[in-house]
Design a protein around this motif. Sequence first.
Motif, PDB file in Angstrom:
ATOM      1  N   ARG A 106      17.724 150.170  29.577  1.00 33.13           N
ATOM      2  CA  ARG A 106      18.505 151.027  30.374  1.00 33.13           C
ATOM      3  C   ARG A 106      17.534 152.170  30.813  1.00 33.13           C
ATOM      4  N   ILE A 109      23.960 143.283  19.035  1.00 30.03           N
ATOM      5  CA  ILE A 109      23.464 143.338  17.599  1.00 30.03           C
ATOM      6  C   ILE A 109      22.725 142.390  17.208  1.00 30.03           C
ATOM      7  N   LEU A 146      20.153 147.247  17.832  1.00 25.33           N
ATOM      8  CA  LEU A 146      21.271 147.110  18.776  1.00 25.33           C
ATOM      9  C   LEU A 146      20.361 147.048  20.301  1.00 25.33           C
ATOM     10  N   SER A 179      30.399 146.722  30.318  1.00 26.03           N
ATOM     11  CA  SER A 179      30.622 148.308  30.451  1.00 26.03           C
ATOM     12  C   SER A 179      30.725 148.174  31.945  1.00 26.03           C
ATOM     13  N   PRO A 190      26.707 145.387  24.568  1.00 23.36           N
ATOM     14  CA  PRO A 190      25.797 145.593  23.380  1.00 23.36           C
ATOM     15  C   PRO A 190      25.547 144.368  22.631  1.00 23.36           C
ATOM     16  N   TRP A 196      20.748 145.842  24.517  1.00 28.50           N
ATOM     17  CA  TRP A 196      21.717 145.631  25.675  1.00 28.50           C
ATOM     18  C   TRP A 196      21.607 144.256  26.365  1.00 28.50           C
ATOM     19  N   THR A 198      31.035 142.401  22.600  1.00 27.06           N
ATOM     20  CA  THR A 198      29.827 142.612  21.971  1.00 27.06           C
ATOM     21  C   THR A 198      29.255 141.339  21.445  1.00 27.06           C
ATOM     22  N   TYR A 207      16.436 141.491  26.597  1.00 24.97           N
ATOM     23  CA  TYR A 207      17.296 142.720  26.525  1.00 24.97           C
ATOM     24  C   TYR A 207      17.059 143.114  27.877  1.00 24.97           C
TER      25      TYR A 207
END
Length: 122
Positions: free
Chosen positions: A63, A29, A41, A21, A27, A43, A92, A60
């Motif tokens: 954010r 999963i 999910l 992104s 992402p 990031w 992904t 992860y």
Amino acid sequence: MSTSPRPGSLDPAVAARLKRSADGLVPAIAQQYDTGEVLMLGWMDDEALHRTLTTGRCTYWSRSRQEYWVKGDTSGHFQHVKSVALDCDADTVLVKVDQVGAACHTGARTCFDDDVLLRDAD
């Protein structure tokens, strides 16, 4: 000033394939490896993916907190990595894990149990 995700020491061949992104994330999963249950999910940036691949535990990028977090370090609800795959568009990541305890921060086994919009009509 907030810390932003940083490039990691991810294998350059893998890094070149990733479609991130605008903020450098993909992402990820998390899925229970033996049942197929979708757990959550999160990031990942290159460094989080590198850490996940090399440590065997899901890392992860938060954010909201702008920092890395390893699933289970605070809660004790670990994700032990069994396999990692990219989807066909390389945008992904699917991480098959052996989930110990709850995957969701609410304490639920999965993040997808409580707000079902449509159920199978058996």
